[in-house]
Design an enzyme around this catalytic site. Structure first.
Site, short mmCIF file in Angstrom:
data_model
loop_
_atom_site.label_atom_id
_atom_site.label_comp_id
_atom_site.label_asym_id
_atom_site.label_seq_id
_atom_site.Cartn_x
_atom_site.Cartn_y
_atom_site.Cartn_z
N ASP A 67 0.86 -1.10 0.08
CA ASP A 67 -0.04 0.12 0.15
C ASP A 67 0.81 1.31 -0.08
OD1 ASP A 67 -2.21 -1.84 0.53
OD2 ASP A 67 -1.87 -1.71 2.53
N GLU A 233 -11.34 0.85 -2.01
CA GLU A 233 -10.75 1.25 -0.95
C GLU A 233 -9.72 1.89 -1.17
OE1 GLU A 233 -9.90 -2.37 1.01
OE2 GLU A 233 -8.92 -3.08 -0.83
#
Length: 558
Positions: A67, A233
């Site tokens: 991420d 997301e």
């Protein structure tokens, strides 16, 4: 004291043998020459993205920096990434050219609340963070999916960083990204983890106070991905040419894609466009990352690819704008959606810089652990010590819990990321056991794991290879190999081939290696890739526990 001086001190009290030094104290090390001493800056021998001809190859980091988020401040680029239950957390990396990255430190010395993370909280801790530079300070917002959205700040990315501040409490709130608008107002976009919140696949925007320390309870849903982009997301908030943009991944970690949302009002309505997908490439799930612009005006996008046991590795994609939409990668099949590139010219940043990489090998010559090492939970003082003189790291045999099943819930695992598809990890260890049942070794850790170790059994030293399948589900350990060892000093090795196939071996003389046990296919942990490193455990309470002295750890080509 320099590294060479430490090695000289070792040699003065030792008897030199071929390739090794055998000390009367039982300490056993390999003779270090200049090529083995860790230099600054570090450059990996197993993976460097800079091809040396003005081009680079993906991934730029073949390691589990999940991420990723990236910003530019002046001529410098900074990255942070998820760290989950691993401590220290929130890595901070630096680059001058977006291709080569140096690990500078961590923004979290421990996970908070500290007592809650004394044991591994697999899949918990630090999820997808967002890095920003605002009002001459570095901000990292990160979610703890069980507690809410947190903020740490620093004047210098090398630290010190502030203690975590809860800016918005709530179970299942994840992936925060702030935006300070032109009128001085501040906003936060974030998402939801279905496993905690009971809802997912929607993005919401809330207002914040001006300094970004309080996120208001006024969330507005700005995107519902249930029908076209499920599991949306990881949003990142930007503004360009009067438009608000939310870059977000959808479709899931392994096989998802990247979308961009665009609106003239911060609350929408937002148009949507898929801007990056796997297409006909072998780079699955290309998404979740950061848009960054160089000083020369080039646009680039950094994202991850899930590679199973290797974790979520980091890619760099060229990017341009067309009709106020981002185009990422290369549209190889003409469907209007970008696909990730394998190689490309390096970013034009106006200068050339030598390649650097995060550290891997460690001579343990400094009075502190190298930055590559992380524990599986908040550490205790008694787990281990750096040595200030001879240059080794002492791991103490911490008592196993009474209900011990396997290593999954053991906190004192000292580990680092897999650095490449194929590599060899070799380490010199001296086992200083004082009680039967004490054991220390080299482990490849994940939901399945395998290790090679030394264990004291009936006052003898036994070398073992042990495997555990489905450790996360309470799997039992199985011994694959054992042999009695006459000396406490030994060299242990794990060779990793493409596909994360691991082979274990050992040497009693530092030269000839003996294969031990069957090959083992590594598996990832909970939201993290497989890791390699050490453990040291004992049985029952000891008044003066034994341990293992780690002299060096070296990553080399397979």
């Amino acid at each position: 004291m320099g590294d060479m001086k430490r090695k000289i001190i070792k040699a003065l009290s030792c008897m030199v043998l071929p390739a090794v030094i055998s000390c009367t104290s039982g300490t056993r090390v390999t003779v270090a020459d200049e090529k083995n001493l860790q230099a600054e800056p570090y450059l990996s021998v197993v993976w460097s993205a800079d091809k040396g001809d003005g081009t680079y190859m993906n991934p730029i980091l073949h390691a589990d920096y999940s991420d990723p988020d990236v910003i530019r401040v002046g001529d410098d680029y900074y990255m942070t990434a998820s760290s989950f239950n691993c401590v220290p957390g929130l890595p901070v990396l630096h680059s001058k050219d977006l291709v080569s990255w140096e690990l500078k430190g961590y923004a979290l010395a421990s996970l908070h609340p500290e007592e809650d993370f004394r044991k591994p909280v697999h899949g918990g801790g630090v999820w997808a963070p967002c890095l920003r530079f605002h009002d001459n300070e570095y901000y990292i917002y990160y979610p703890d999916p069980d507690r809410g959205l947190f903020l740490v700040k620093a004047k210098d990315p090398a630290g010190p960083w502030s203690e975590p501040l809860l800016v918005r409490g709530g179970k299942g709130l994840i992936d925060p990204s702030p935006l300070w608008d032109d009128d001085g107002r501040a906003y936060m976009v974030y998402a939801f983890a279905g496993s905690r919140a009971g809802i997912k696949s929607v993005l919401v925007v809330s207002t914040m106070n001006a300094d970004g320390t309080i996120v208001s309870d006024d969330a507005v849903m700005v995107f519902d991905g249930h029908y076209s982009h499920p599991t949306v997301e990881g949003p990142k908030f930007y503004k360009r040419n009067g438009h608000y943009y939310i870059f977000a991944p959808a479709g899931g970690v392994t096989n998802g894609w990247q979308i961009a949302l665009r609106a003239e009002n911060i609350y929408g309505p937002y148009e949507e466009k898929t801007v990056l997908h796997q297409g006909n490439t072998d780079i699955n799930g290309p998404h979740q990352g950061a848009w960054v612009t160089t000083r020369t005006g080039e646009n680039w996008f950094i994202h991850f690819q899930d590679k199973d046991a290797y974790g979520r590795v980091v890619h760099l994609q060229p990017m341009k704008w067309k009709d106020d939409w981002p185009e990422i990668g290369a549209d190889l099949d003409g469907d209007g959606i970008g696909e990730p590139v394998g190689t490309f010219r390096k970013p034009d940043i106006g200068e050339k810089y030598p390649p650097v990489t995060p550290p891997e090998s460690d001579e343990f010559a400094e009075p502190r652990l190298g930055l590559q090492w992380q524990w599986h939970a908040n550490p205790s003082l008694t787990w281990g010590f750096a040595d200030g003189g001879l240059g080794f790291y002492r791991l103490n045999c911490i008592p196993k819990p009474e209900n011990f099943t396997n290593l999954w819930d053991i906190p004192n695992l000292l580990l680092q990321k897999f650095p490449a598809e194929a590599f060899t990890a070799t380490t010199a260890v001296t086992f200083n056991a004082r009680y039967d049942g004490e054991e220390a070794g080299l482990v490849v850790m994940g939901t399945d794991y395998q290790f090679i170790s030394l264990k004291r059994v009936e006052e003898k030293i036994i070398l073992r290879v042990v495997r555990c399948i489905e450790a996360d589900r309470g799997g039992k350990e199985e011994q694959l190999f054992s042999a009695e060892i006459q000396k406490p000093g030994i060299t242990l090795r794990v060779s990793v081939e493409d596909g994360a196939l691991c082979s274990f071996s050992y040497s009693t003389d530092g030269e000839e290696f003996i294969s031990a046990g069957e090959s083992f296919k590594a598996r990832p942990g909970k939201w993290i890739g497989a890791k390699i490193g050490y453990f040291a455990l004992g049985e029952g309470t000891a008044n003066d526990a034994g341990g293992a002295d780690i002299d060096w750890f070296r990553i080399e080509k397979k």
